[in-house]
Enzyme design. Structure first.
Site, mmCIF file in Angstrom:
data_model
loop_
_atom_site.group_PDB
_atom_site.id
_atom_site.type_symbol
_atom_site.label_atom_id
_atom_site.label_comp_id
_atom_site.label_asym_id
_atom_site.label_seq_id
_atom_site.Cartn_x
_atom_site.Cartn_y
_atom_site.Cartn_z
ATOM 1 N N ARG A 1 -0.752 -9.707 2.451
ATOM 2 C CA ARG A 1 -0.120 -10.602 3.013
ATOM 3 C C ARG A 1 -1.027 -11.733 3.170
ATOM 4 O O ARG A 1 -2.039 -11.829 2.881
ATOM 5 C CB ARG A 1 -0.103 -10.086 4.665
ATOM 6 C CG ARG A 1 0.443 -8.609 4.850
ATOM 7 C CD ARG A 1 0.409 -8.209 6.137
ATOM 8 N NE ARG A 1 1.244 -6.786 6.369
ATOM 9 C CZ ARG A 1 0.691 -5.800 6.012
ATOM 10 N NH1 ARG A 1 -0.384 -5.467 5.586
ATOM 11 N NH2 ARG A 1 1.485 -4.516 6.209
ATOM 12 N N LYS B 1 -3.136 -5.386 8.360
ATOM 13 C CA LYS B 1 -2.466 -5.562 9.731
ATOM 14 C C LYS B 1 -2.345 -4.172 10.444
ATOM 15 O O LYS B 1 -1.855 -2.922 9.818
ATOM 16 C CB LYS B 1 -1.114 -6.178 9.298
ATOM 17 C CG LYS B 1 -0.170 -6.168 10.497
ATOM 18 C CD LYS B 1 1.376 -6.883 9.880
ATOM 19 C CE LYS B 1 1.982 -6.980 11.254
ATOM 20 N NZ LYS B 1 3.601 -7.466 10.777
ATOM 21 N N HIS C 1 5.344 -14.889 1.805
ATOM 22 C CA HIS C 1 5.866 -13.542 1.964
ATOM 23 C C HIS C 1 6.854 -12.928 0.990
ATOM 24 O O HIS C 1 6.714 -11.992 0.668
ATOM 25 C CB HIS C 1 6.278 -13.416 3.511
ATOM 26 C CG HIS C 1 6.501 -12.058 4.090
ATOM 27 N ND1 HIS C 1 5.158 -11.156 4.452
ATOM 28 C CD2 HIS C 1 7.460 -11.184 4.555
ATOM 29 C CE1 HIS C 1 5.385 -10.176 4.718
ATOM 30 N NE2 HIS C 1 6.702 -9.962 4.838
ATOM 31 N N ARG D 1 4.832 -11.345 -1.897
ATOM 32 C CA ARG D 1 4.570 -10.117 -1.505
ATOM 33 C C ARG D 1 5.921 -9.169 -1.679
ATOM 34 O O ARG D 1 5.408 -8.145 -2.381
ATOM 35 C CB ARG D 1 4.053 -10.125 0.110
ATOM 36 C CG ARG D 1 3.940 -8.797 0.561
ATOM 37 C CD ARG D 1 3.473 -8.750 1.905
ATOM 38 N NE ARG D 1 3.659 -7.555 2.705
ATOM 39 C CZ ARG D 1 2.811 -6.623 2.666
ATOM 40 N NH1 ARG D 1 1.535 -6.695 1.880
ATOM 41 N NH2 ARG D 1 3.138 -5.471 3.555
ATOM 42 N N HIS E 1 1.773 -0.535 4.725
ATOM 43 C CA HIS E 1 2.931 -0.320 5.564
ATOM 44 C C HIS E 1 2.598 0.803 6.382
ATOM 45 O O HIS E 1 1.953 1.799 6.096
ATOM 46 C CB HIS E 1 4.066 0.076 4.886
ATOM 47 C CG HIS E 1 4.869 -1.144 4.303
ATOM 48 N ND1 HIS E 1 5.755 -1.010 3.401
ATOM 49 C CD2 HIS E 1 4.603 -2.551 4.591
ATOM 50 C CE1 HIS E 1 6.373 -2.298 2.975
ATOM 51 N NE2 HIS E 1 5.577 -3.115 3.700
ATOM 52 N N TYR F 1 12.359 -1.992 -0.633
ATOM 53 C CA TYR F 1 12.280 -1.945 -2.209
ATOM 54 C C TYR F 1 13.133 -0.838 -2.701
ATOM 55 O O TYR F 1 13.252 -1.163 -4.079
ATOM 56 C CB TYR F 1 10.629 -1.919 -2.431
ATOM 57 C CG TYR F 1 9.890 -3.008 -1.708
ATOM 58 C CD1 TYR F 1 10.266 -4.413 -1.622
ATOM 59 C CD2 TYR F 1 9.158 -2.612 -0.712
ATOM 60 C CE1 TYR F 1 9.778 -5.371 -1.078
ATOM 61 C CE2 TYR F 1 8.609 -3.624 0.197
ATOM 62 C CZ TYR F 1 8.725 -4.768 0.141
ATOM 63 O OH TYR F 1 8.278 -5.899 0.968
#
Length: 362
Positions: free
Chosen positions: A205, A229, A308, A311, A333, A342
């Site tokens: 990120r 994150k 983003h 990414r 994630h 994806y």
């Protein structure tokens, strides 16, 4: 500590004092569990809501800080419907459905706290009536829908390498008649290519890129240590691998990082920029990296490309060779539900590849 969190926490502290006392109490309650950047979004949502209440005459407060619990307690459903309409139909700054959903969710979170968790001195809820409990907030961003929106707006297959190559070489040819643009490009092309290459070969990120320090990079093992994150443990950095393709770009940039940007020894940041009017290099900001990618993307012929989406481009490419669990871990994630995007994207990518193969063989 995470650099972006420090910046966001400072801004949060500056903004929260202009909120009603009960909002300040709610933010304090949430602070151990949510990141400062998330709480900043909450504050911005409340600022907008309170300004609307005052403009509509639903509160007599002269400032947002003077909004009262009674103002919230006496709201009718028609007022909430009116606010939602305001968000979706106003002529300036109209919000997408997903943004409206998030804004309503942040309101519902605060109303829930005030009516179900916070207490007054007599142990009664601070808010006796919670109008937001009646508001149904539908989930907007299903993985399949997100994948459909991303299709055609990310880099696929050879485009990943082509974009990095364009930053390294092609952009200079396109701006050769613009002395100012060419000067800036020649100064920063190795750094810029290194940033794009790192994201396209690891899926970081932008906030994770900004927070990288020199000591976080292990070139021998093609490994980085990053603050992920959602992880509130400020002492833990997760190991994240990057692909071989990024190694040369990083090595070239590191060889000139100190001399090119007049970087002082005390500056530990990996990616450096020299702010206008200053002589010494400092850590690049998130905004600078975002603007940099957009600049190259427009000239590259992909004006919709953002940091983003780089990414997303990596993630789609990575998922073609790995399962959903490895992809989830690589991207950081919280759950595989997010990674499902994806799966939908690669289904389309693979079907298109089959069609292209059939065309070449016929």
């Amino acid at each position: 500590m995470n650099i972006q969190k420090v910046i966001d926490r400072k801004m949060l502290d500056e903004k929260v004092v202009h909120m009603p006392w009960f909002v300040q109490q709610f933010i304090d309650y949430k602070l151990p569990d949510l990141s400062p950047s998330t709480l900043l979004e909450y504050i911005r949502d409340y600022e907008q809501f309170f300004l609307w209440l005052r403009a509509e005459g639903l509160s007599t407060a002269e400032s947002n800080a003077q909004i009262t619990l009674t103002d919230l307690e006496t709201l009718r459903m028609e007022s909430i419907v009116g606010y939602r309409l305001h968000l979706t139909t106003r002529t300036e700054g109209t919000n997408a459905r997903i943004t409206v959903s998030r804004k309503m969710s942040s309101l519902r979170s605060m109303f829930h706290y005030l009516s179900q968790i916070a207490e007054d001195e007599d142990f009664y809820p601070l808010l006796k009536r919670n109008i937001m409990a009646k508001v149904e907030i539908k989930r907007i961003h299903k993985p399949k829908d997100t994948a459909a929106k991303l299709k055609g707006k990310i880099l696929e297959e050879d485009e990943l390498l082509e974009f990095i190559g364009y930053i390294s070489h092609g952009y200079g040819e396109d701006v050769k008649n613009n002395k100012q643009a060419l000067y800036a490009y020649e100064l920063n092309k190795e750094r810029d290519a290194s940033i794009a290459s790192l994201i396209l070969n690891s899926g970081l990120r932008v906030s994770e890129v900004v927070n990288l320090n020199l000591r976080d990079i292990d070139l021998t093992n093609k490994l980085m240590y990053v603050y992920r994150k959602g992880n509130n443990d400020e002492t833990f950095k997760a190991p994240v691998y990057f692909r071989e393709q990024s190694l040369d770009d990083l090595t070239q940039y590191l060889a000139l990082r100190e001399s090119r940007y007049q970087t002082p020894k005390k500056e530990k940041a990996l990616f450096i920029a020299v702010p206008n009017g200053q002589k010494e290099g400092k850590r690049m900001t998130k905004r600078a990296i975002q603007a940099m990618i957009i600049k190259y993307a427009k000239r590259f012929g992909k004006p919709y490309l953002t940091v983003h989406k780089l990414r997303h481009s990596f993630a789609t490419d990575y998922y073609l060779q790995n399962d959903i669990y490895k992809t989830k871990e690589q991207l950081g994630h919280a759950s595989t539900e997010t990674t499902e995007v994806y799966a939908h994207l690669t289904d389309k990518t693979m079907s298109q590849a089959i069609e292209r193969r059939a065309e070449t063989e016929s």
